[in-house]
Design a protein around this motif. Structure first.
Motif, PDB file in Angstrom:
ATOM      1  N   CYS A 185       0.827  -1.215   0.000  1.00 57.43           N
ATOM      2  CA  CYS A 185       0.000   0.000   0.000  1.00 57.43           C
ATOM      3  C   CYS A 185       0.857   1.259   0.000  1.00 57.43           C
ATOM      4  N   CYS A 186       2.000   1.226   0.692  1.00 60.43           N
ATOM      5  CA  CYS A 186       2.903   2.379   0.664  1.00 60.43           C
ATOM      6  C   CYS A 186       3.452   2.588  -0.746  1.00 60.43           C
ATOM      7  N   ALA A 187       3.788   1.489  -1.416  1.00 58.53           N
ATOM      8  CA  ALA A 187       4.270   1.599  -2.792  1.00 58.53           C
ATOM      9  C   ALA A 187       3.192   2.185  -3.697  1.00 58.53           C
ATOM     10  N   ALA A 188       1.947   1.733  -3.497  1.00 56.66           N
ATOM     11  CA  ALA A 188       0.847   2.256  -4.310  1.00 56.66           C
ATOM     12  C   ALA A 188       0.625   3.744  -4.048  1.00 56.66           C
ATOM     13  N   SER A 189       0.735   4.158  -2.788  1.00 55.03           N
ATOM     14  CA  SER A 189       0.535   5.571  -2.452  1.00 55.03           C
ATOM     15  C   SER A 189       1.647   6.443  -3.020  1.00 55.03           C
ATOM     16  N   ALA A 190       2.855   5.861  -3.134  1.00 53.22           N
ATOM     17  CA  ALA A 190       3.982   6.634  -3.664  1.00 53.22           C
ATOM     18  C   ALA A 190       4.005   6.651  -5.180  1.00 53.22           C
ATOM     19  N   ALA A 191       3.327   5.682  -5.820  1.00 59.81           N
ATOM     20  CA  ALA A 191       3.339   5.593  -7.286  1.00 59.81           C
ATOM     21  C   ALA A 191       2.406   6.627  -7.895  1.00 59.81           C
ATOM     22  N   ARG A 192       2.665   6.964  -9.127  1.00 55.27           N
ATOM     23  CA  ARG A 192       1.794   7.886  -9.845  1.00 55.27           C
ATOM     24  C   ARG A 192       0.513   7.166 -10.269  1.00 55.27           C
ATOM     25  N   PRO A 193      -0.590   7.885 -10.365  1.00 51.55           N
ATOM     26  CA  PRO A 193      -1.841   7.250 -10.810  1.00 51.55           C
ATOM     27  C   PRO A 193      -1.660   6.579 -12.163  1.00 51.55           C
ATOM     28  N   GLY A 194      -2.207   5.383 -12.278  1.00 55.52           N
ATOM     29  CA  GLY A 194      -2.067   4.660 -13.532  1.00 55.52           C
ATOM     30  C   GLY A 194      -2.004   3.172 -13.299  1.00 55.52           C
ATOM     31  N   PRO A 195      -1.588   2.408 -14.300  1.00 58.72           N
ATOM     32  CA  PRO A 195      -1.528   0.949 -14.175  1.00 58.72           C
ATOM     33  C   PRO A 195      -0.622   0.468 -13.047  1.00 58.72           C
ATOM     34  N   GLY A 196       0.482   1.189 -12.823  1.00 60.90           N
ATOM     35  CA  GLY A 196       1.394   0.781 -11.762  1.00 60.90           C
ATOM     36  C   GLY A 196       0.735   0.804 -10.400  1.00 60.90           C
ATOM     37  N   ARG A 197       0.002   1.859 -10.106  1.00 55.51           N
ATOM     38  CA  ARG A 197      -0.692   1.951  -8.821  1.00 55.51           C
ATOM     39  C   ARG A 197      -1.748   0.858  -8.693  1.00 55.51           C
ATOM     40  N   LEU A 198      -2.481   0.607  -9.775  1.00 53.80           N
ATOM     41  CA  LEU A 198      -3.497  -0.456  -9.735  1.00 53.80           C
ATOM     42  C   LEU A 198      -2.861  -1.821  -9.490  1.00 53.80           C
ATOM     43  N   ALA A 199      -1.707  -2.056 -10.109  1.00 54.07           N
ATOM     44  CA  ALA A 199      -1.019  -3.332  -9.914  1.00 54.07           C
ATOM     45  C   ALA A 199      -0.584  -3.508  -8.463  1.00 54.07           C
ATOM     46  N   LEU A 200      -0.153  -2.425  -7.843  1.00 50.18           N
ATOM     47  CA  LEU A 200       0.277  -2.505  -6.440  1.00 50.18           C
ATOM     48  C   LEU A 200      -0.921  -2.697  -5.514  1.00 50.18           C
ATOM     49  N   ARG A 201      -2.057  -2.094  -5.844  1.00 46.61           N
ATOM     50  CA  ARG A 201      -3.272  -2.364  -5.063  1.00 46.61           C
ATOM     51  C   ARG A 201      -3.665  -3.836  -5.212  1.00 46.61           C
ATOM     52  N   ALA A 202      -3.505  -4.363  -6.435  1.00 48.42           N
ATOM     53  CA  ALA A 202      -3.813  -5.771  -6.667  1.00 48.42           C
ATOM     54  C   ALA A 202      -2.874  -6.672  -5.864  1.00 48.42           C
ATOM     55  N   LEU A 203      -1.631  -6.223  -5.673  1.00 47.27           N
ATOM     56  CA  LEU A 203      -0.690  -6.988  -4.854  1.00 47.27           C
ATOM     57  C   LEU A 203      -1.193  -7.099  -3.418  1.00 47.27           C
ATOM     58  N   THR A 204      -1.781  -6.016  -2.920  1.00 46.05           N
ATOM     59  CA  THR A 204      -2.347  -6.066  -1.576  1.00 46.05           C
ATOM     60  C   THR A 204      -3.477  -7.086  -1.496  1.00 46.05           C
ATOM     61  N   LEU A 205      -4.319  -7.111  -2.521  1.00 47.81           N
ATOM     62  CA  LEU A 205      -5.395  -8.109  -2.555  1.00 47.81           C
ATOM     63  C   LEU A 205      -4.813  -9.520  -2.639  1.00 47.81           C
ATOM     64  N   ALA A 206      -3.691  -9.671  -3.344  1.00 45.66           N
ATOM     65  CA  ALA A 206      -3.037 -10.972  -3.417  1.00 45.66           C
ATOM     66  C   ALA A 206      -2.519 -11.400  -2.047  1.00 45.66           C
ATOM     67  N   VAL A 207      -2.041 -10.441  -1.278  1.00 40.88           N
ATOM     68  CA  VAL A 207      -1.602 -10.748   0.087  1.00 40.88           C
ATOM     69  C   VAL A 207      -2.777 -11.243   0.924  1.00 40.88           C
ATOM     70  N   ALA A 208      -3.911 -10.555   0.802  1.00 46.38           N
ATOM     71  CA  ALA A 208      -5.098 -10.982   1.537  1.00 46.38           C
ATOM     72  C   ALA A 208      -5.549 -12.368   1.090  1.00 46.38           C
ATOM     73  N   GLY A 209      -5.501 -12.625  -0.216  1.00 48.30           N
ATOM     74  CA  GLY A 209      -5.876 -13.949  -0.700  1.00 48.30           C
ATOM     75  C   GLY A 209      -4.919 -15.022  -0.212  1.00 48.30           C
ATOM     76  N   SER A 210      -3.642 -14.689  -0.126  1.00 49.78           N
ATOM     77  CA  SER A 210      -2.659 -15.646   0.384  1.00 49.78           C
ATOM     78  C   SER A 210      -2.934 -16.001   1.840  1.00 49.78           C
ATOM     79  N   ALA A 211      -3.447 -15.035   2.593  1.00 51.03           N
ATOM     80  CA  ALA A 211      -3.793 -15.308   3.986  1.00 51.03           C
ATOM     81  C   ALA A 211      -4.875 -16.382   4.070  1.00 51.03           C
ATOM     82  N   LEU A 212      -5.849 -16.307   3.180  1.00 52.41           N
ATOM     83  CA  LEU A 212      -6.897 -17.331   3.164  1.00 52.41           C
ATOM     84  C   LEU A 212      -6.327 -18.682   2.747  1.00 52.41           C
ATOM     85  N   VAL A 213      -5.409 -18.679   1.813  1.00 56.71           N
ATOM     86  CA  VAL A 213      -4.774 -19.935   1.397  1.00 56.71           C
ATOM     87  C   VAL A 213      -4.026 -20.568   2.569  1.00 56.71           C
TER      88      VAL A 213
END
Length: 363
Positions: free
Chosen positions: A120-148
Motif C-alpha cells: 500500500c505504501c508503494a501504491a501511495s507513492a506511485a503515480r496514478p495509472g496501471p502501476g498503482r493499480l497493480a500494487l493495489r492488486a498486490l495487496t489483494l493478493a496478500v489478503a488472498g494468500s492469507a486465506l490460502v
C-alpha cells in the motif's frame, strides 16, 4: 526562494529530532534489558537482537526509500509475502531447525500485515495509472494468500490496511490520523490487560477466552502475577518460561506469554513496558515528521498499528524477520525526499505541481 529554503530546513530539523529520539529510546531499551538481567540467570540476547533488527530495518528503509521509493516498498512487500508463504509450519529464520513452535502462526500474520503495508505504501507513492493499480492488486493478493494459509486474522488485517490506505488519501491532518491509530493500539493493550486481570464482564470474558484459548489466557495471568511480584526489574529477560506454571506444564512450550506487553511487564517490569511504548511512539513520531505525503505516512502507520495489535495477543515480535520488517516499513515511510518533495508534503500550497494537496497539513 529564501522562504522555500527555510521551510525545507524546518522539515529536516523535525526529522533530525525524531532520529535523536530514536537513538535515545533504543539505547535505553538495550540498557534496561542489561540492568534487568544483572545478577540473574537471564538472557537479554533476544532483546538486543530485536533492537538490532529494528534499527537495521529502519536504516535500510530510509536508504532504499530515498533512492527508490516505489520499487523498494514493492520489493519489501514481495519479500514479506514470500516469507509468509514459505513459512509453512514455521517462520524462516525464527529457529535454527525451522521446527514448529506455538506463536509461529502469529508471526505469519505479522508478515502478511507487513506485506500489505509495504504494498500500500508503494501504491501511495506511485503515480496514478496501471502501476498503482497493480500494487493495489498486490495487496489483494496478500489478503488472498492469507486465506490460502488458513489465516482469517491475516486476511482481515490485510484488508484493514488496504482500506486505511484508501481512506488516507482523503485525510488532511496526519497528526489526527496517527493519534487515532495510537489510541486503537492503546485500547488493544488495555483489553489484553483487562482479560489477564479478569476485569471484563463475565459474558464478554468468556467469549474472548473462547477466541484466545484458555491456555493463552492462563499464560497472561501468569505474566501479570510475575509483574506484580517484580514491578520494577521484572524477573529478567527470557525467564518467563522457567517461572510460569502454565508454561512449565505445557509440552513443547516456547516460554513466551504470547503478548509483547505482558512479556515486557513480567520480564522487565513497568520500565520495560514504558520503553516498549516509547519505541512505538518514536516510530509514530518519525512518521509525523516524515517529508513523505500524508497518504504514505498514514498507510505505514496503519500497518504498524495492525502489527502492534497482532503483537498484543501473540509473540510476533520474538521473530527477527518481523521486527526487521517493522523497522523497514517505518523507514520507507520516513525516508528523505528531494527538497521539492519535502516542501510539497509539508507545505503543499507552496508548490501544487509537486503533487501535494493544498489542504494537507501535519497538525
Amino acid at each position: 526562494m529564501a522562504a522555500t529554503a527555510a521551510q525545507v530546513a524546518v522539515v529536516r530539523e523535525r526529522g533530525r529530532a525524531a532520529d535523536v529520539a530514536g537513538v535515545l529510546v533504543l539505547g535505553a531499551c538495550v540498557l534496561w534489558s542489561l540492568v534487568s538481567a544483572t545478577g540473574r540467570d537471564a538472557r537479554p540476547e533476544g532483546v538486543l537482537l530485536a533492537v538490532l533488527a529494528l534499527s537495521a530495518g529502519y536504516a535500510c528503509g530510509r536508504i532504499s526509500g530515498t533512492l527508490l521509493p516505489v520499487s523498494a516498498a514493492a520489493v519489501a512487500s514481495l519479500a514479506a509475502l514470500g516469507l509468509a508463504l514459505a513459512s509453512g509450519p514455521g517462520v524462516p529464520g525464527a529457529t535454527p531447525s525451522g521446527s514448529v513452535r506455538p506463536g509461529d502462526t502469529g508471526a505469519t500474520v505479522a508478515l502478511l500485515v507487513l506485506a500489505a503495508g509495504a504494498a500500500c505504501c508503494a501504491a501511495s507513492a506511485a503515480r496514478p495509472g496501471p502501476g498503482r493499480l497493480a500494487l493495489r492488486a498486490l495487496t489483494l493478493a496478500v489478503a488472498g494468500s492469507a486465506l490460502v494459509l488458513g489465516s482469517v486474522a491475516g486476511f482481515v488485517a490485510a484488508i484493514g490496511v488496504l482500506l486505511c490506505s484508501l481512506a488516507a488519501v482523503w485525510m488532511r491532518r496526519r497528526l489526527l490520523g496517527l493519534a487515532g491509530l495510537a489510541l486503537a493500539t492503546g485500547l488493544a493493550v488495555g483489553a489484553t490487560w483487562a482479560v489477564a486481570e479478569e476485569r471484563l464482564p463475565e459474558g464478554l470474558a468468556v467469549s474472548l477466552e473462547g477466541q484466545l484459548t484458555p491456555h493463552r489466557v492462563h499464560l497472561w495471568e501468569d505474566a501479570v502475577a510475575l509483574a506484580e511480584e517484580n514491578p520494577v526489574l521484572g524477573v529478567g529477560p527470557d525467564r518467563f518460561g522457567a517461572l510460569s506454571p502454565t508454561a512449565r506444564e505445557t509440552f513443547s512450550s516456547d516460554g513466551k506469554p504470547h503478548s509483547a506487553v505482558l512479556q515486557q511487564a513480567a520480564e522487565q517490569g513497568v520500565p520495560g513496558v514504558v520503553l516498549l511504548g516509547a519505541a512505538y511512539g518514536w516510530l509514530l513520531w518519525g512518521l509525523w515528521s516524515s517529508p513523505r505525503t500524508t497518504a504514505i505516512v498514514l498507510t505505514a502507520g496503519a500497518g504498524l498499528a495492525a502489527l502492534a495489535a497482532v503483537a498484543t495477543v501473540g509473540n510476533a515480535l520474538s521473530f527477527t524477520p518481523v521486527t526487521a520488517g517493522a523497522g523497514l516499513l517505518a523507514g520507507l515511510a520516513a525516508a528523505r525526499a528531494t527538497p521539492a518533495q519535502a516542501l510539497a508534503a509539508a507545505y503543499p500550497t507552496a508548490d501544487p505541481a509537486a503533487g501535494g494537496d493544498p489542504a494537507e497539513r501535519r497538525d
